[in-house]
Design an enzyme around this catalytic site. Sequence first.
Site, PDB file in Angstrom:
ATOM      1  N   ASP A  65     -23.152  24.441  11.599  1.00 27.31           N
ATOM      2  CA  ASP A  65     -21.966  23.613  11.799  1.00 27.31           C
ATOM      3  C   ASP A  65     -21.714  22.668  10.629  1.00 27.31           C
ATOM      4  O   ASP A  65     -20.565  22.422  10.257  1.00 27.31           O
ATOM      5  CB  ASP A  65     -22.110  22.802  13.084  1.00 27.31           C
ATOM      6  CG  ASP A  65     -21.953  23.661  14.327  1.00 27.31           C
ATOM      7  OD1 ASP A  65     -21.395  24.762  14.218  1.00 27.31           O
ATOM      8  OD2 ASP A  65     -22.393  23.228  15.403  1.00 27.31           O
ATOM      9  N   GLY A  66     -22.788  22.129  10.058  1.00 27.31           N
ATOM     10  CA  GLY A  66     -22.624  21.235   8.913  1.00 27.31           C
ATOM     11  C   GLY A  66     -21.946  21.929   7.748  1.00 27.31           C
ATOM     12  O   GLY A  66     -21.050  21.365   7.104  1.00 27.31           O
ATOM     13  N   ASN A  79     -20.598  12.200  19.642  1.00 27.90           N
ATOM     14  CA  ASN A  79     -19.949  11.546  20.781  1.00 27.90           C
ATOM     15  C   ASN A  79     -20.665  11.855  22.094  1.00 27.90           C
ATOM     16  O   ASN A  79     -20.923  10.961  22.910  1.00 27.90           O
ATOM     17  CB  ASN A  79     -18.492  12.004  20.851  1.00 27.90           C
ATOM     18  CG  ASN A  79     -17.780  11.538  22.104  1.00 27.90           C
ATOM     19  OD1 ASN A  79     -17.494  10.364  22.271  1.00 27.90           O
ATOM     20  ND2 ASN A  79     -17.494  12.478  22.992  1.00 27.90           N
TER      21      ASN A  79
END
Length: 251
Positions: free
Chosen positions: A41-42, A155
């Site tokens: 994902d990075g 989050n």
Amino acid sequence: MKIAFVASDSPSAQTGRAALVGRYGNVEEAEADVIVALGGDGFMLEALHRMQSLGKPVYGMNRGTVGFLMNEYSESDLVERVRDAEEAVIHPLSMQATCADGSTHRALALNEVSVLRSGSQAAKLRITIDGRLRMEELVCDGALIATPAGSTAYNYSAHGPILPIGSDVLALTAIAPFRPRRWRGALLPSTAQVRFDVIEAEKRPVMAEADSHLVQNVVTVEIRSEPEIAHRLLFDPGHGLEERLLREQFV
């Protein structure tokens, strides 16, 4: 179909890229019909930022760890998978951070913009939304604004809500809030313009981060959505962002 293959520096991603290039060929990113990104994902976030101006759809294949934004890696039937893929369009947040020395820094974030303490003492933040003061003082380790696409990342770890990908909503989530005690944040319309002012900035230093872009010693941070900027992500049918966000809530 003209494909540009990009990969992270990890050995598995580089090995995968070599195998795919040998099988399907490779073109420059600007000439491609689609860009295939290999990594985690990075790396996907890094690739999307770098190729923002091209407007090309990006199909990710996981050669990293989590791979929330990626599809399963396979060397077979890639052209068919890309042709059948579902497209998700996501819009980034823009951050404007002003530092104690008066310098201003701008960056975009696909996941979240976070404001975090960088010293031994808790941060004190004042929160203004659309020009109206909403919280005089939040004592905390930090706070963040997350997009729906980023709502399952930092989050969610901070106990913020998972947002449906099609919702016009942003999550404002506190990180380890001390006062108001146990304040869990708020849901904001995507059009909201949020401003964090750092109280006692010299005594309680704060940094701001937009995805991986870090700014130290900030005194104000302003955040808003950028609907004019669109990133196109491709997912295998039945495994799009909407399904992934739902699945995360029933693990």
